[in-house]
Design an enzyme around this catalytic site. Structure first.
Site, PDB file in Angstrom:
ATOM      1  N   ASP A  56       0.815  -1.216   0.000  1.00 45.96           N
ATOM      2  CA  ASP A  56       0.000   0.000   0.000  1.00 45.96           C
ATOM      3  C   ASP A  56       0.847   1.264   0.000  1.00 45.96           C
ATOM      4  O   ASP A  56       2.057   1.229   0.207  1.00 45.96           O
ATOM      5  CB  ASP A  56      -0.967  -0.005   1.206  1.00 45.96           C
ATOM      6  CG  ASP A  56      -0.309  -0.530   2.481  1.00 45.96           C
ATOM      7  OD1 ASP A  56       0.926  -0.559   2.556  1.00 45.96           O
ATOM      8  OD2 ASP A  56      -1.055  -0.921   3.406  1.00 45.96           O
ATOM      9  N   ASP A 115      -7.156  -2.471  14.389  1.00 46.67           N
ATOM     10  CA  ASP A 115      -8.552  -2.810  14.063  1.00 46.67           C
ATOM     11  C   ASP A 115      -8.640  -4.079  13.215  1.00 46.67           C
ATOM     12  O   ASP A 115      -9.690  -4.392  12.655  1.00 46.67           O
ATOM     13  CB  ASP A 115      -9.237  -1.629  13.348  1.00 46.67           C
ATOM     14  CG  ASP A 115      -8.530  -1.231  12.051  1.00 46.67           C
ATOM     15  OD1 ASP A 115      -7.593  -1.951  11.630  1.00 46.67           O
ATOM     16  OD2 ASP A 115      -8.924  -0.208  11.447  1.00 46.67           O
ATOM     17  N   HIS A 152      -6.918  -4.747  10.443  1.00 49.80           N
ATOM     18  CA  HIS A 152      -6.696  -4.612   8.995  1.00 49.80           C
ATOM     19  C   HIS A 152      -5.392  -5.291   8.563  1.00 49.80           C
ATOM     20  O   HIS A 152      -4.430  -5.344   9.324  1.00 49.80           O
ATOM     21  CB  HIS A 152      -6.733  -3.149   8.532  1.00 49.80           C
ATOM     22  CG  HIS A 152      -5.613  -2.272   9.021  1.00 49.80           C
ATOM     23  ND1 HIS A 152      -5.835  -1.021   9.557  1.00 49.80           N
ATOM     24  CD2 HIS A 152      -4.268  -2.441   9.051  1.00 49.80           C
ATOM     25  CE1 HIS A 152      -4.669  -0.472   9.874  1.00 49.80           C
ATOM     26  NE2 HIS A 152      -3.708  -1.307   9.590  1.00 49.80           N
ATOM     27  N   GLU A 209      -9.577  -1.971   5.761  1.00 48.72           N
ATOM     28  CA  GLU A 209     -10.184  -1.608   7.030  1.00 48.72           C
ATOM     29  C   GLU A 209     -11.429  -2.463   7.281  1.00 48.72           C
ATOM     30  O   GLU A 209     -11.943  -3.099   6.353  1.00 48.72           O
ATOM     31  CB  GLU A 209     -10.567  -0.120   6.995  1.00 48.72           C
ATOM     32  CG  GLU A 209      -9.377   0.829   6.777  1.00 48.72           C
ATOM     33  CD  GLU A 209      -8.498   0.989   8.023  1.00 48.72           C
ATOM     34  OE1 GLU A 209      -8.395   0.032   8.814  1.00 48.72           O
ATOM     35  OE2 GLU A 209      -7.903   2.068   8.180  1.00 48.72           O
TER      36      GLU A 209
HETATM   37  C1  F6R Z   1       1.627  -1.456   6.086  1.00 46.08           C
HETATM   38  C2  F6R Z   1       0.304  -2.022   6.229  1.00 46.08           C
HETATM   39  C3  F6R Z   1      -0.430  -2.012   7.527  1.00 46.08           C
HETATM   40  C4  F6R Z   1       0.433  -2.304   8.742  1.00 46.08           C
HETATM   41  C5  F6R Z   1      -0.404  -2.239  10.019  1.00 46.08           C
HETATM   42  C6  F6R Z   1       0.447  -2.438  11.246  1.00 46.08           C
HETATM   43  O1  F6R Z   1       2.114  -1.609   4.761  1.00 46.08           O
HETATM   44  O2  F6R Z   1      -0.209  -2.478   5.263  1.00 46.08           O
HETATM   45  O3  F6R Z   1      -1.480  -2.941   7.452  1.00 46.08           O
HETATM   46  O4  F6R Z   1       0.994  -3.569   8.600  1.00 46.08           O
HETATM   47  O5  F6R Z   1      -1.053  -1.014  10.096  1.00 46.08           O
HETATM   48  O6  F6R Z   1       1.322  -1.381  11.396  1.00 46.08           O
HETATM   49  P1  F6R Z   1       2.476  -1.408  12.488  1.00 46.08           P
HETATM   50  O7  F6R Z   1       3.434  -2.466  12.067  1.00 46.08           O
HETATM   51  O8  F6R Z   1       3.113  -0.041  12.426  1.00 46.08           O
HETATM   52  O9  F6R Z   1       1.820  -1.722  13.795  1.00 46.08           O
END
Ligand code: F6R
Length: 266
Positions: A67, A136, A138, A143
């Protein structure tokens, strides 16, 4: 699904790096799906170390990131492209033309998303997809409520994700509200998935995603339907799993008897 409870963040990162390294030894031209965020920083650090000190070769890999924020240019310090350059790409021998990160300034977003999907197919599909998990539930920026069949597209981020990301921006108004993200369906087509999570703040959502019902309200739960998922957690992130003792026992037995099977028997 194989769930590995590592003692701490360092062991989590090492076990994840072992899995990527094994994949690269099997197929030097592997297609790697990559994630950003704080979770994989240790994994990337370990891959860089193995490249520098042990000659791990990434010259033939093709990479696709999950992403990117909308409207952030690749040189913006909070863009995911910048993150990947700083934490991984600059320090290994990946061929720049094999790197793919969604382009936050795409003008024709739908056409760009279709192109991204087509590029993944042209590369032969993703061999191993690295994932983190949001508070959450995701994966990528899918989301709660995202279709479990979704493809690469523009997503509006939730208030929780925007708040979680605010710590990286000086001005709260600068925190992006939209992102281009691979869909759950795109992720589910990867031949293998490697989900990593650490820290107590992930414990509750990890228990929901791995042992709760499969639901679009927790998009990571879709991974229960995937044929080959390895989840590597540190002790804190695994603390609320009901079958924790069993997962620990399996990992200890494998370490003791058949280390090569870690991440292999699901
Ligand atoms: C990042 C992504 C997100 C993160 C998630 C956890 O490319 O796709 O889904 O993996 O938000 O983020 P952290 O590792 O910062 O807790």
């Amino acid at each position: 699904m194989e769930i590995i409870i590592a003692d701490n963040y360092e062991e989590m990162s090492r076990v994840a790096a072992d899995m990527i390294e094994r994949q690269l030894l099997r197929k030097p031209s592997s297609v790697l799906g990559l994630a950003t965020g704080s979770t994989p920083v240790g994994l990337y650090r370990e891959l860089v170390r193995r490249h520098r000190e042990e000659g791990l070769d990434l010259s033939k890999v093709i990479t696709f990131n999950l992403d990117e924020y909308l409207d952030l240019s690749p040189s913006h310090p909070q863009s995911y492209r910048y993150f990947m350059d700083e934490n991984l790409f600059k320090h290994i021998n990946v061929d720049p033309k094999n790197i793919h990160v969604p382009y936050g300034h795409a003008e024709e977003i739908d056409a760009f998303c279709q192109w991204y999907e087509d590029e993944i197919s042209r590369a032969g599909g993703i061999d191993i997809q690295v994932l983190g998990i949001g508070a959450d539930g995701h994966i990528a920026f899918n989301e709660p409520g995202s279709s479990l069949g979704s493809r690469t597209r523009l997503k509006t981020l939730t208030k929780q994700t925007i708040d979680d990301n605010a710590r990286f921006f000086d001005d709260p108004n600068e925190v992006p509200r939209f992102a281009i993200t691979m869909g759950v369906g795109t992720i589910m087509e990867a031949r293998e998935v490697l989900l990593i999570a650490n820290g107590a703040k992930k414990a509750e959502i990890i228990a929901h995603a791995l042992e709760g019902p499969v639901t679009a309200q927790v998009t990571a739960s879709a991974l229960q339907m995937h044929r080959h998922v390895t989840v590597v957690l540190d002790a804190e992130a695994g603390a609320m799993l009901k079958r924790l003792d069993y997962y620990r026992w399996v990992f200890e037995e494998k370490k003791r008897l058949v280390p090569r099977l870690i991440g292999k028997v699901t």
